[in-house]
Design a protein around this motif. Structure first.
Motif, PDB file in Angstrom:
ATOM      1  N   UNK A 111       0.820  -1.109   0.037  1.00 57.07           N
ATOM      2  CA  UNK A 111      -0.056  -0.033   0.071  1.00 57.07           C
ATOM      3  C   UNK A 111       0.812   1.163  -0.088  1.00 57.07           C
ATOM      4  N   UNK A 112       1.913   1.376   0.872  1.00 57.67           N
ATOM      5  CA  UNK A 112       2.756   2.214   1.095  1.00 57.67           C
ATOM      6  C   UNK A 112       3.405   2.621  -0.240  1.00 57.67           C
ATOM      7  N   UNK A 113       4.126   1.599  -1.027  1.00 58.94           N
ATOM      8  CA  UNK A 113       4.745   1.832  -2.443  1.00 58.94           C
ATOM      9  C   UNK A 113       3.738   2.248  -3.464  1.00 58.94           C
ATOM     10  N   UNK A 114       2.749   1.353  -3.436  1.00 60.24           N
ATOM     11  CA  UNK A 114       1.659   1.409  -4.665  1.00 60.24           C
ATOM     12  C   UNK A 114       0.981   2.821  -4.370  1.00 60.24           C
ATOM     13  N   UNK A 115       0.788   3.343  -3.368  1.00 64.32           N
ATOM     14  CA  UNK A 115      -0.021   4.421  -3.054  1.00 64.32           C
ATOM     15  C   UNK A 115       0.772   5.623  -2.769  1.00 64.32           C
ATOM     16  N   UNK A 116       2.008   5.542  -2.506  1.00 60.28           N
ATOM     17  CA  UNK A 116       3.010   6.784  -2.378  1.00 60.28           C
ATOM     18  C   UNK A 116       2.550   7.183  -0.903  1.00 60.28           C
ATOM     19  N   UNK A 117       2.558   6.247   0.176  1.00 53.90           N
ATOM     20  CA  UNK A 117       2.008   6.771   1.462  1.00 53.90           C
ATOM     21  C   UNK A 117       3.065   6.335   2.526  1.00 53.90           C
ATOM     22  N   UNK A 118       4.171   5.567   2.077  1.00 47.35           N
ATOM     23  CA  UNK A 118       5.191   5.089   2.897  1.00 47.35           C
ATOM     24  C   UNK A 118       5.988   6.325   3.596  1.00 47.35           C
ATOM     25  N   UNK A 119       5.972   6.519   4.791  1.00 46.08           N
ATOM     26  CA  UNK A 119       6.946   7.621   5.175  1.00 46.08           C
ATOM     27  C   UNK A 119       8.401   6.885   5.705  1.00 46.08           C
ATOM     28  N   UNK A 120       9.190   7.351   4.723  1.00 41.63           N
ATOM     29  CA  UNK A 120      10.610   6.704   4.885  1.00 41.63           C
ATOM     30  C   UNK A 120      11.200   6.631   6.218  1.00 41.63           C
ATOM     31  N   UNK A 121      11.151   7.960   7.002  1.00 43.60           N
ATOM     32  CA  UNK A 121      11.858   8.189   8.328  1.00 43.60           C
ATOM     33  C   UNK A 121      11.317   7.254   9.377  1.00 43.60           C
ATOM     34  N   UNK A 122       9.730   7.051   9.316  1.00 51.64           N
ATOM     35  CA  UNK A 122       9.122   6.489  10.443  1.00 51.64           C
ATOM     36  C   UNK A 122       8.739   5.073  10.232  1.00 51.64           C
ATOM     37  N   UNK A 123       8.706   4.645   9.009  1.00 55.02           N
ATOM     38  CA  UNK A 123       8.267   3.267   8.588  1.00 55.02           C
ATOM     39  C   UNK A 123       6.918   3.131   9.087  1.00 55.02           C
ATOM     40  N   UNK A 124       5.905   4.292   8.612  1.00 51.03           N
ATOM     41  CA  UNK A 124       4.679   4.252   8.789  1.00 51.03           C
ATOM     42  C   UNK A 124       3.969   4.745   7.608  1.00 51.03           C
ATOM     43  N   UNK A 125       2.567   4.462   7.299  1.00 46.98           N
ATOM     44  CA  UNK A 125       1.819   5.186   6.333  1.00 46.98           C
ATOM     45  C   UNK A 125       1.491   6.645   6.959  1.00 46.98           C
ATOM     46  N   UNK A 126       1.386   7.594   5.808  1.00 45.37           N
ATOM     47  CA  UNK A 126       0.961   8.962   6.067  1.00 45.37           C
ATOM     48  C   UNK A 126      -0.640   8.693   5.975  1.00 45.37           C
ATOM     49  N   UNK A 127      -1.271  10.048   6.495  1.00 40.32           N
ATOM     50  CA  UNK A 127      -2.531  10.074   6.590  1.00 40.32           C
ATOM     51  C   UNK A 127      -2.917  10.491   5.045  1.00 40.32           C
ATOM     52  N   UNK A 128      -3.697   9.770   4.449  1.00 40.29           N
ATOM     53  CA  UNK A 128      -4.252  10.041   3.024  1.00 40.29           C
ATOM     54  C   UNK A 128      -5.536   9.205   2.851  1.00 40.29           C
ATOM     55  N   UNK A 129      -6.403   9.748   1.765  1.00 40.10           N
ATOM     56  CA  UNK A 129      -7.589   9.231   1.390  1.00 40.10           C
ATOM     57  C   UNK A 129      -7.617   9.131  -0.254  1.00 40.10           C
TER      58      UNK A 129
END
Length: 164
Positions: A111-129
């Motif tokens: 999800x992070x890779x394909x939807x551009x939501x992976x936060x490099x520094x935190x290893x979490x997903x960002x808030x997006x919709x």
């Protein structure tokens, strides 16, 4: 793409999506540790990515969509995070979440890779919709500039209501 967490800049990795793009596939893990593929979902979908359900804004966002889902019976709502499926199931049970499906991106981070939501520094997903119509076209995208802010609930639900 650069976003902020409490004003500090962070980098998003992956493919940044826009309205009109075809929603990319992904595989995430459900509360029963089963793989769920986006291509297996149907109809109008709202995909919400959040850092963690155990944080106040993510908690509020998912609860809000759980409540509003009853007025949008033809829309499936998914909240995706890096939380382990066990934690997601515990959180949903504790808060009576019945109208939002939680999925974990912890295993493959697709999800992070394909939807551009992976936060490099935190290893979490960002808030997006993302609102995706029944033809798998993205009709609404919102990457929040500041992770601690809430998404535009009305705009997301309006886009879902107008999607075909």
């Amino acid at each position: 793409m650069i976003i902020k967490f409490n004003g500090s800049p962070l980098n998003l990795e992956g493919n940044i999506l826009k309205v009109g793009d075809t929603a990319p596939d992904f595989v995430a893990i459900d509360k029963d540790l089963k793989e769920v593929s986006f291509k297996d979902t149907k109809g109008i979908r709202i995909l919400l990515t959040v850092p963690s359900l155990d944080t106040p804004v993510c908690d509020l966002e998912t609860r809000t969509f759980n409540e509003k889902a009853t007025a949008h019976a033809n829309v499936s709502i998914y909240t995706l995070s890096m939380d382990l499926p066990f934690a997601q199931a515990r959180w949903c049970a504790a808060h009576g979440i019945k109208n939002v499906v939680t999925l974990s991106d912890f295993k493959d981070r697709l999800v992070g890779k394909n939807y551009g939501t992976y936060i490099k520094e935190l290893g979490l997903l960002t808030r997006a919709a993302f609102v995706i119509d029944s033809n798998n076209k993205i009709v609404y995208v919102e990457y929040l500039d500041e992770i601690t802010e809430q998404p535009n609930y009305n705009a997301i639900l309006k886009a879902a209501s107008e999607a075909k």
